[in-house]
Design a protein around this motif. Structure first.
Motif, PDB file in Angstrom:
ATOM      1  N   ASP A  16       0.805  -1.221   0.000  1.00 29.70           N
ATOM      2  CA  ASP A  16       0.000   0.000   0.000  1.00 29.70           C
ATOM      3  C   ASP A  16       0.840   1.275   0.000  1.00 29.70           C
ATOM      4  O   ASP A  16       0.292   2.381  -0.097  1.00 29.70           O
ATOM      5  CB  ASP A  16      -0.921  -0.008   1.232  1.00 29.70           C
ATOM      6  N   VAL A  39      -6.361  -0.042  -6.099  1.00 30.46           N
ATOM      7  CA  VAL A  39      -7.499  -0.212  -5.194  1.00 30.46           C
ATOM      8  C   VAL A  39      -6.938  -0.755  -3.888  1.00 30.46           C
ATOM      9  O   VAL A  39      -6.366  -1.850  -3.855  1.00 30.46           O
ATOM     10  CB  VAL A  39      -8.539  -1.172  -5.792  1.00 30.46           C
ATOM     11  N   ARG A  40      -7.107  -0.016  -2.798  1.00 31.77           N
ATOM     12  CA  ARG A  40      -6.386  -0.290  -1.556  1.00 31.77           C
ATOM     13  C   ARG A  40      -7.296  -0.892  -0.475  1.00 31.77           C
ATOM     14  O   ARG A  40      -8.456  -0.531  -0.350  1.00 31.77           O
ATOM     15  CB  ARG A  40      -5.765   1.008  -1.034  1.00 31.77           C
ATOM     16  N   ARG A  41      -6.670  -1.768   0.308  1.00 30.62           N
ATOM     17  CA  ARG A  41      -7.329  -2.281   1.515  1.00 30.62           C
ATOM     18  C   ARG A  41      -6.322  -3.083   2.333  1.00 30.62           C
ATOM     19  O   ARG A  41      -5.555  -3.873   1.789  1.00 30.62           O
ATOM     20  CB  ARG A  41      -8.518  -3.169   1.182  1.00 30.62           C
ATOM     21  N   GLY A  42      -6.321  -2.860   3.628  1.00 28.14           N
ATOM     22  CA  GLY A  42      -5.560  -3.681   4.557  1.00 28.14           C
ATOM     23  C   GLY A  42      -4.067  -3.681   4.331  1.00 28.14           C
ATOM     24  O   GLY A  42      -3.410  -4.707   4.519  1.00 28.14           O
ATOM     25  N   ALA A  45      -2.571  -3.207  -2.096  1.00 27.86           N
ATOM     26  CA  ALA A  45      -3.270  -2.532  -3.188  1.00 27.86           C
ATOM     27  C   ALA A  45      -3.293  -3.432  -4.414  1.00 27.86           C
ATOM     28  O   ALA A  45      -2.262  -4.001  -4.792  1.00 27.86           O
ATOM     29  CB  ALA A  45      -2.597  -1.201  -3.523  1.00 27.86           C
ATOM     30  N   THR A  92     -14.759  -3.026  -8.620  1.00 28.44           N
ATOM     31  CA  THR A  92     -13.771  -2.689  -7.593  1.00 28.44           C
ATOM     32  C   THR A  92     -14.245  -3.080  -6.198  1.00 28.44           C
ATOM     33  O   THR A  92     -13.426  -3.341  -5.317  1.00 28.44           O
ATOM     34  CB  THR A  92     -13.459  -1.177  -7.618  1.00 28.44           C
ATOM     35  N   THR A  96     -11.986  -5.073  -3.304  1.00 30.98           N
ATOM     36  CA  THR A  96     -11.739  -4.714  -1.901  1.00 30.98           C
ATOM     37  C   THR A  96     -12.394  -5.692  -0.938  1.00 30.98           C
ATOM     38  O   THR A  96     -11.775  -6.117   0.045  1.00 30.98           O
ATOM     39  CB  THR A  96     -12.265  -3.296  -1.610  1.00 30.98           C
ATOM     40  N   ASP A  97     -13.640  -6.094  -1.192  1.00 27.80           N
ATOM     41  CA  ASP A  97     -14.402  -6.871  -0.220  1.00 27.80           C
ATOM     42  C   ASP A  97     -14.170  -8.376  -0.333  1.00 27.80           C
ATOM     43  O   ASP A  97     -14.478  -9.110   0.617  1.00 27.80           O
ATOM     44  CB  ASP A  97     -15.902  -6.587  -0.372  1.00 27.80           C
ATOM     45  N   LEU A 100      -9.031  -8.818  -1.842  1.00 30.56           N
ATOM     46  CA  LEU A 100      -8.020  -8.368  -0.893  1.00 30.56           C
ATOM     47  C   LEU A 100      -8.304  -8.832   0.531  1.00 30.56           C
ATOM     48  O   LEU A 100      -7.395  -8.848   1.369  1.00 30.56           O
ATOM     49  CB  LEU A 100      -7.897  -6.844  -0.932  1.00 30.56           C
ATOM     50  N   VAL A 101      -9.533  -9.216   0.805  1.00 36.28           N
ATOM     51  CA  VAL A 101      -9.855  -9.772   2.125  1.00 36.28           C
ATOM     52  C   VAL A 101      -9.474 -11.253   2.183  1.00 36.28           C
ATOM     53  O   VAL A 101      -8.749 -11.701   3.064  1.00 36.28           O
ATOM     54  CB  VAL A 101     -11.349  -9.579   2.453  1.00 36.28           C
ATOM     55  N   HIS A 104      -5.629 -11.857   1.684  1.00 36.60           N
ATOM     56  CA  HIS A 104      -4.721 -10.955   2.403  1.00 36.60           C
ATOM     57  C   HIS A 104      -3.501 -11.670   2.974  1.00 36.60           C
ATOM     58  O   HIS A 104      -2.362 -11.229   2.774  1.00 36.60           O
ATOM     59  CB  HIS A 104      -5.473 -10.243   3.519  1.00 36.60           C
TER      60      HIS A 104
END
Length: 261
Positions: A16, A39-42, A45, A92, A96-97, A100-101, A104
């Protein structure tokens, strides 16, 4: 389905700390006008762009663009986990949901393992005239058959031509095995791992990829230059990189469904 319906093409995952500018103005798969974004999360990206769902992917330009985006990211020095070509998700929000979850922890391990490391690929091919001269010099039977065929019309000496062709192929295959081992012997000490394959063309020697720590990259490149000089006039070598580590992340890449809409 609406004609302008779009999906989300995923190139790979990075950390990230990448700025948005790191993917600015990159070409996009499937739609050259679509922006490549993060697209970023946790703490991670995903590198993505929009693609039209009614346009099939897989042209040579699509493949080149996929690699160009990932290699650009690899050249910036931070780790990148490349996804296989053709990874498409709904939108997107799915990135993210879901992506990337669910991925992770695997992505985190993969990115950590690749930090400070890069892929360098060596493509080596024989100079065809040089290697044929070697075969004729080293193989008395090849010289005999060549001399028998010299001056004969094209439609004569069929069996001798077949025999000579097979002898040349076998001799080059033996050379290829020895030379591929020599390349690995000289370069592998500077790498953490390697993957090699025989090229498809008859004059090909080997395509070999190495995972190299940044601290050893210069030494690796110098060893490759020394080998190229040693084989000058006999083997043509190309050193490619830094590249995204396509050959070293099989356990960390997302096995998404191609064309998932």
């Amino acid at each position: 389905m609406a004609e302008d319906e779009r999906a989300c093409y995923v190139y790979g995952v990075v950390t990230d700390d990448r700025p948005d500018e790191s993917v600015k103005d990159l070409p996009a798969v499937g739609d050259p006008e679509a922006p490549v974004t993060l697209v970023r999360r946790g703490g991670q990206a995903a590198v993505v762009s929009e693609v039209p769902v009614d346009k099939p992917l897989g042209t040579p330009e699509d493949l080149r663009t996929h690699a160009r985006v990932l290699d650009h990211l690899a050249a910036q020095g931070s780790p990148v986990l490349p996804f296989r070509f053709g990874t498409v998700v709904r939108d997107t929000a799915a990135v993210t949901d879901e992506l990337l979850v669910e991925g992770h922890d695997d992505f985190a391990r993969g990115l950590d393992r690749l930090r400070g490391r890069t892929q360098l690929t060596v493509r080596a091919r024989y100079d065809q005239d040089a290697v044929l001269r070697e075969v004729v010099t080293e193989q008395p039977e090849a010289r005999r058959l060549r001399d028998e065929l010299r001056g004969l019309p094209e439609d004569a000496g069929y069996e001798q031509r077949i025999e000579l062709g097979q002898l040349v192929m076998d001799s080059i295959a033996a050379k290829r095995s020895v030379d591929a081992l020599e390349l690995d012997r000289r370069l592998a000490p500077y790498a953490l791992g390697s993957v090699s394959e025989e090229p498809a063309s008859s004059e090909g020697l080997v395509n070999a990829s190495f995972l190299v720590e940044d601290a050893k990259r210069q030494a690796f490149e110098e060893a490759a230059e020394e080998l190229a000089a040693h084989w000058h006039g006999r083997v043509r070598m190309r050193l490619l990189g830094p590249l995204a580590p396509y050959d070293f992340v099989a356990d960390a890449t997302f096995e998404g469904k191609e064309g998932d809409e």
